[in-house]
Design a protein around this motif. Structure first.
Motif, PDB file in Angstrom:
ATOM      1  N   MET A  45       0.827  -1.202   0.000  1.00 17.60           N
ATOM      2  CA  MET A  45       0.000   0.000   0.000  1.00 17.60           C
ATOM      3  C   MET A  45       0.864   1.256   0.000  1.00 17.60           C
ATOM      4  O   MET A  45       0.570   2.229  -0.700  1.00 17.60           O
ATOM      5  CB  MET A  45      -0.919   0.018   1.218  1.00 17.60           C
ATOM      6  N   GLY A  46       1.947   1.237   0.780  1.00 14.05           N
ATOM      7  CA  GLY A  46       2.848   2.380   0.792  1.00 14.05           C
ATOM      8  C   GLY A  46       3.430   2.662  -0.581  1.00 14.05           C
ATOM      9  O   GLY A  46       3.538   3.827  -1.002  1.00 14.05           O
ATOM     10  N   VAL A  52       0.836   7.292  -6.442  1.00  8.62           N
ATOM     11  CA  VAL A  52      -0.233   8.286  -6.586  1.00  8.62           C
ATOM     12  C   VAL A  52       0.313   9.694  -6.375  1.00  8.62           C
ATOM     13  O   VAL A  52       0.092  10.597  -7.194  1.00  8.62           O
ATOM     14  CB  VAL A  52      -1.375   7.990  -5.596  1.00  8.62           C
ATOM     15  N   PHE A  53       1.012   9.899  -5.277  1.00  4.20           N
ATOM     16  CA  PHE A  53       1.536  11.235  -4.999  1.00  4.20           C
ATOM     17  C   PHE A  53       2.565  11.666  -6.038  1.00  4.20           C
ATOM     18  O   PHE A  53       2.725  12.861  -6.305  1.00  4.20           O
ATOM     19  CB  PHE A  53       2.120  11.289  -3.590  1.00  4.20           C
ATOM     20  N   GLY A  54       3.243  10.705  -6.649  1.00  5.32           N
ATOM     21  CA  GLY A  54       4.199  11.043  -7.692  1.00  5.32           C
ATOM     22  C   GLY A  54       3.556  11.655  -8.922  1.00  5.32           C
ATOM     23  O   GLY A  54       4.242  12.308  -9.725  1.00  5.32           O
ATOM     24  N   ARG A  55       2.259  11.470  -9.091  1.00  2.11           N
ATOM     25  CA  ARG A  55       1.541  12.050 -10.232  1.00  2.11           C
ATOM     26  C   ARG A  55       0.922  13.403  -9.904  1.00  2.11           C
ATOM     27  O   ARG A  55       0.295  14.032 -10.753  1.00  2.11           O
ATOM     28  CB  ARG A  55       0.441  11.090 -10.702  1.00  2.11           C
ATOM     29  N   SER A  56       1.065  13.855  -8.674  1.00  2.00           N
ATOM     30  CA  SER A  56       0.364  15.065  -8.241  1.00  2.00           C
ATOM     31  C   SER A  56       1.005  16.326  -8.796  1.00  2.00           C
ATOM     32  O   SER A  56       2.229  16.419  -8.941  1.00  2.00           O
ATOM     33  CB  SER A  56       0.338  15.136  -6.711  1.00  2.00           C
ATOM     34  N   ASP A  81      10.951  12.386   1.097  1.00  2.00           N
ATOM     35  CA  ASP A  81       9.767  11.603   1.442  1.00  2.00           C
ATOM     36  C   ASP A  81       8.758  11.762   0.306  1.00  2.00           C
ATOM     37  O   ASP A  81       8.382  12.884  -0.055  1.00  2.00           O
ATOM     38  CB  ASP A  81       9.165  12.114   2.754  1.00  2.00           C
ATOM     39  N   PRO A  82       8.294  10.642  -0.297  1.00  2.00           N
ATOM     40  CA  PRO A  82       7.476  10.747  -1.508  1.00  2.00           C
ATOM     41  C   PRO A  82       6.119  11.415  -1.294  1.00  2.00           C
ATOM     42  O   PRO A  82       5.523  11.912  -2.246  1.00  2.00           O
ATOM     43  CB  PRO A  82       7.302   9.288  -1.949  1.00  2.00           C
ATOM     44  N   ARG A  86       5.856  16.195  -1.641  1.00  4.70           N
ATOM     45  CA  ARG A  86       4.873  16.751  -2.579  1.00  4.70           C
ATOM     46  C   ARG A  86       3.864  17.639  -1.852  1.00  4.70           C
ATOM     47  O   ARG A  86       3.546  18.747  -2.296  1.00  4.70           O
ATOM     48  CB  ARG A  86       4.134  15.621  -3.304  1.00  4.70           C
ATOM     49  N   LEU A  87       3.346  17.156  -0.730  1.00  5.57           N
ATOM     50  CA  LEU A  87       2.338  17.932  -0.009  1.00  5.57           C
ATOM     51  C   LEU A  87       2.885  19.270   0.482  1.00  5.57           C
ATOM     52  O   LEU A  87       2.189  20.294   0.439  1.00  5.57           O
ATOM     53  CB  LEU A  87       1.807  17.129   1.178  1.00  5.57           C
TER      54      LEU A  87
END
Length: 208
Positions: A45-46, A52-56, A81-82, A86-87
């Motif tokens: 899941m990680g 997912v976050f890599g596409r943000s 941190d992936p 991003r966040l």
């Protein structure tokens, strides 16, 4: 080219999305089962969430999810941190009529004319994804306007019997096309869907 508006959310088998991460996360309606996701998180899941976050390219959040994220992710200062990287760095838009002075950097408050403003944000964002994470109230309001382009639904093998659900009674009957799926080692079923118009109906009745 406008960004794609995507929703990524965690659900139980009976559709509950409330308070996956901690007992005190969301106790509305007397909900006492917060933190139901934690025992099921695994490396698979990680890895998926990192993808997912890599596409943000930007984030769109409801006020409750924004407050949870803003209290946690700025404290994760590793730029590699992936998720935190991003966040903390990318633009964040929070839908709220009460938030006045957000302290998390790169945050913009969307207070009025939400559907039209989201359309403008998608155009400004361009390539990549404008991502919603959690944010159930916001997601339900956008679904009512057919505004979400793609759904990443992570279904966890647990039933709670109560709690706030993603898909409400009275929602638009909508058909979906599945575009991807996988299952983690601990049994989380991950499905990606795109809306495919209104739901269709038929009958198994025998011909006369």
């Amino acid at each position: 080219m406008a960004a794609k508006l995507t929703l990524t959310t965690f659900l139980t088998l009976d559709g509950v999305m409330q308070a996956p991460g901690a007992p005190e996360e969301d106790t509305r309606d007397g909900f006492a089962y917060g933190g139901w996701q934690v025992p099921l998180v695994d490396e698979d899941m990680g890895k998926y969430m990192s993808e997912v976050f890599g596409r943000s390219a930007a984030f769109l959040l409801g006020r409750r999810t924004y407050d949870i994220f803003a209290a946690y992710w700025p404290e994760v200062t590793d730029p590699d941190d992936p998720i935190a990287g991003r966040l903390n760095a990318l633009p964040k838009y929070v839908v709220s009529t009460t938030l006045r002075e957000p302290k998390w950097r790169n945050t913009t408050v969307v207070a009025t004319d939400v559907p039209a403003e989201i359309a403008r944000i998608k155009e400004r964002t361009g390539d990549g994804e404008l991502q919603i994470h959690g944010s159930g109230d916001l997601a339900r309001s956008l679904m009512a306007h057919d505004l979400i382009d793609e759904y990443n639904i992570l279904v966890h093998p647990v039933v709670l019997g109560r709690g706030r659900r993603l898909f409400p009674d009275g929602g638009l009957p909508t058909a979906f096309e599945q575009t991807a799926s996988r299952t983690t080692a601990r049994g989380i079923s991950i499905h990606t869907y795109r809306p495919a118009g209104r739901a269709r109906f038929g009958s198994f009745a025998l011909d006369a």
